[in-house]
Design a protein around this motif. Sequence first.
Motif, PDB file in Angstrom:
ATOM      1  N   ASN A  15       0.976  -1.245  -0.015  1.00 47.46           N
ATOM      2  CA  ASN A  15      -0.097  -0.023  -0.163  1.00 47.46           C
ATOM      3  C   ASN A  15       0.833   1.360  -0.075  1.00 47.46           C
ATOM      4  OD1 ASN A  15      -1.884   2.170   0.754  1.00 47.46           O
ATOM      5  ND2 ASN A  15      -3.125   0.682   1.678  1.00 47.46           N
ATOM      6  N   VAL A  16       0.546   2.014  -1.013  1.00 47.84           N
ATOM      7  CA  VAL A  16       1.332   3.411  -0.926  1.00 47.84           C
ATOM      8  C   VAL A  16       1.489   3.944   0.413  1.00 47.84           C
ATOM      9  CG1 VAL A  16       1.349   3.569  -3.292  1.00 47.84           C
ATOM     10  CG2 VAL A  16      -0.347   4.857  -1.896  1.00 47.84           C
ATOM     11  N   LYS A  17       0.372   3.892   1.190  1.00 47.99           N
ATOM     12  CA  LYS A  17       0.382   4.559   2.498  1.00 47.99           C
ATOM     13  C   LYS A  17       0.762   3.851   3.557  1.00 47.99           C
ATOM     14  CE  LYS A  17      -2.568   7.791   0.479  1.00 47.99           C
ATOM     15  NZ  LYS A  17      -2.254   9.152   0.130  1.00 47.99           N
ATOM     16  N   PHE A  18       1.724   2.585   3.308  1.00 52.22           N
ATOM     17  CA  PHE A  18       2.159   1.859   4.346  1.00 52.22           C
ATOM     18  C   PHE A  18       2.780   2.453   5.430  1.00 52.22           C
ATOM     19  CE2 PHE A  18       6.131  -1.001   5.579  1.00 52.22           C
ATOM     20  CZ  PHE A  18       5.344  -1.770   6.054  1.00 52.22           C
ATOM     21  N   GLY A  19       2.443   2.171   6.575  1.00 46.91           N
ATOM     22  CA  GLY A  19       2.769   2.792   7.763  1.00 46.91           C
ATOM     23  C   GLY A  19       1.929   3.897   8.252  1.00 46.91           C
ATOM     24  N   MET A  20       1.144   4.448   7.572  1.00 51.76           N
ATOM     25  CA  MET A  20       0.349   5.511   7.984  1.00 51.76           C
ATOM     26  C   MET A  20      -1.021   5.088   8.653  1.00 51.76           C
ATOM     27  SD  MET A  20       0.777   8.001   4.638  1.00 51.76           S
ATOM     28  CE  MET A  20       2.209   8.621   4.165  1.00 51.76           C
ATOM     29  N   VAL A  21      -1.321   6.022   9.471  1.00 49.22           N
ATOM     30  CA  VAL A  21      -2.885   5.882   9.981  1.00 49.22           C
ATOM     31  C   VAL A  21      -3.710   6.500   8.998  1.00 49.22           C
ATOM     32  CG1 VAL A  21      -4.490   6.496  11.634  1.00 49.22           C
ATOM     33  CG2 VAL A  21      -2.190   5.938  12.459  1.00 49.22           C
ATOM     34  N   ILE A  22      -3.448   7.631   8.571  1.00 53.62           N
ATOM     35  CA  ILE A  22      -4.082   8.214   7.581  1.00 53.62           C
ATOM     36  C   ILE A  22      -2.958   9.611   6.902  1.00 53.62           C
ATOM     37  CG2 ILE A  22      -4.998  10.066   9.239  1.00 53.62           C
ATOM     38  CD1 ILE A  22      -7.272  10.426   7.189  1.00 53.62           C
ATOM     39  N   ASP A  23      -3.022   9.596   5.698  1.00 58.31           N
ATOM     40  CA  ASP A  23      -2.226  10.329   5.197  1.00 58.31           C
ATOM     41  C   ASP A  23      -2.483  11.790   5.528  1.00 58.31           C
ATOM     42  OD1 ASP A  23      -1.012  12.197   2.941  1.00 58.31           O
ATOM     43  OD2 ASP A  23      -0.839  10.753   1.664  1.00 58.31           O
ATOM     44  N   PHE A  24      -1.542  12.505   6.221  1.00 53.60           N
ATOM     45  CA  PHE A  24      -1.663  13.971   6.736  1.00 53.60           C
ATOM     46  C   PHE A  24      -2.594  14.658   5.506  1.00 53.60           C
ATOM     47  CE2 PHE A  24       1.568  13.398   9.802  1.00 53.60           C
ATOM     48  CZ  PHE A  24       0.859  13.563  10.995  1.00 53.60           C
ATOM     49  N   SER A  25      -2.265  14.659   4.242  1.00 58.44           N
ATOM     50  CA  SER A  25      -2.977  15.318   3.158  1.00 58.44           C
ATOM     51  C   SER A  25      -4.322  15.044   2.680  1.00 58.44           C
ATOM     52  CB  SER A  25      -1.892  15.151   1.786  1.00 58.44           C
ATOM     53  OG  SER A  25      -2.103  13.909   1.339  1.00 58.44           O
ATOM     54  N   ASP A  26      -4.663  13.830   3.047  1.00 61.43           N
ATOM     55  CA  ASP A  26      -6.024  13.232   3.318  1.00 61.43           C
ATOM     56  C   ASP A  26      -6.835  13.988   4.317  1.00 61.43           C
ATOM     57  OD1 ASP A  26      -5.405  11.808   1.060  1.00 61.43           O
ATOM     58  OD2 ASP A  26      -5.456   9.793   2.080  1.00 61.43           O
ATOM     59  N   LEU A  27      -6.388  13.992   5.489  1.00 59.48           N
ATOM     60  CA  LEU A  27      -6.891  14.733   6.646  1.00 59.48           C
ATOM     61  C   LEU A  27      -7.084  16.084   6.281  1.00 59.48           C
ATOM     62  CD1 LEU A  27      -8.337  14.370   9.385  1.00 59.48           C
ATOM     63  CD2 LEU A  27      -5.902  14.453  10.277  1.00 59.48           C
ATOM     64  N   LYS A  28      -6.106  16.771   5.885  1.00 57.92           N
ATOM     65  CA  LYS A  28      -6.133  17.924   5.409  1.00 57.92           C
ATOM     66  C   LYS A  28      -7.226  18.464   4.527  1.00 57.92           C
ATOM     67  CE  LYS A  28      -3.432  21.926   3.557  1.00 57.92           C
ATOM     68  NZ  LYS A  28      -2.317  22.313   2.907  1.00 57.92           N
ATOM     69  N   LYS A  29      -7.332  17.617   3.596  1.00 53.87           N
ATOM     70  CA  LYS A  29      -8.566  17.807   2.403  1.00 53.87           C
ATOM     71  C   LYS A  29      -9.815  17.807   3.011  1.00 53.87           C
ATOM     72  CE  LYS A  29      -9.920  16.001  -2.101  1.00 53.87           C
ATOM     73  NZ  LYS A  29     -11.387  16.199  -1.755  1.00 53.87           N
ATOM     74  N   ILE A  30     -10.057  16.862   4.056  1.00 55.50           N
ATOM     75  CA  ILE A  30     -11.434  16.884   4.810  1.00 55.50           C
ATOM     76  C   ILE A  30     -11.761  17.974   5.357  1.00 55.50           C
ATOM     77  CG2 ILE A  30     -12.747  15.543   6.543  1.00 55.50           C
ATOM     78  CD1 ILE A  30     -11.191  13.000   5.537  1.00 55.50           C
ATOM     79  N   VAL A  31     -10.702  18.220   6.414  1.00 57.00           N
ATOM     80  CA  VAL A  31     -10.898  19.356   7.296  1.00 57.00           C
ATOM     81  C   VAL A  31     -10.724  20.893   6.578  1.00 57.00           C
ATOM     82  CG1 VAL A  31     -10.117  20.565   9.473  1.00 57.00           C
ATOM     83  CG2 VAL A  31      -9.928  18.012   9.211  1.00 57.00           C
ATOM     84  N   THR A  32     -10.311  21.019   5.550  1.00 56.35           N
ATOM     85  CA  THR A  32     -10.339  22.424   4.809  1.00 56.35           C
ATOM     86  C   THR A  32     -11.536  22.426   3.908  1.00 56.35           C
ATOM     87  OG1 THR A  32      -7.706  22.063   4.552  1.00 56.35           O
ATOM     88  CG2 THR A  32      -8.983  23.513   2.749  1.00 56.35           C
ATOM     89  N   GLU A  33     -12.133  20.995   3.527  1.00 54.95           N
ATOM     90  CA  GLU A  33     -13.255  21.495   2.845  1.00 54.95           C
ATOM     91  C   GLU A  33     -14.541  21.685   3.712  1.00 54.95           C
ATOM     92  OE1 GLU A  33     -13.625  17.759   0.262  1.00 54.95           O
ATOM     93  OE2 GLU A  33     -12.149  18.509  -0.935  1.00 54.95           O
TER      94      GLU A  33
END
Length: 151
Positions: free
Chosen positions: A50-68
């Motif tokens: 998985n390209v997100k190996f080792g991550m809980v959630i990609d910080f940029s994915d969380l940023k997108k949600i909260v920003t929107e």
Amino acid sequence: MSNNIRITKQFSFETGHALYGYDGKCKNVHGHSYKLSVTVIGQPITDNTNVKFGMVIDFSDLKKIVTEEIVDVFDHATVFNKNTPHVELAKELQDRDHNVLLVDYQPTSEMMVIDFAKKIKTRLPKHINLHSLKLQETESSFAEWFAYENN
């Protein structure tokens, strides 16, 4: 063995508000440089393909949600409780092309974090839970929301 890890991302936005019926200065329209800390909890991805190996959630994915959901909506807006006579002031400002948000609650930090929690939770992936929010209104004042206290 499960390893639940909390991930926090911080955001900032400028928002005006007025507290209708309040017995102090905050009954007047004024603004804050809000700081919002969003903490989610989950387990790091263990699949090394998985390209997100080792991550809980990609910080940029969380940023997108909260920003929107929050930042883009509240930044440089003025928030009023639509269930008060402030609705007339809001209409006047809107007619003059101001960015006004009408909410169905008193726009205190306490009520804003409740609203933010609802909005963020609906957008998180299934395996990620919202752990807590901290909304800093001034250098010395903030409101916090914790999932375990709000089942």
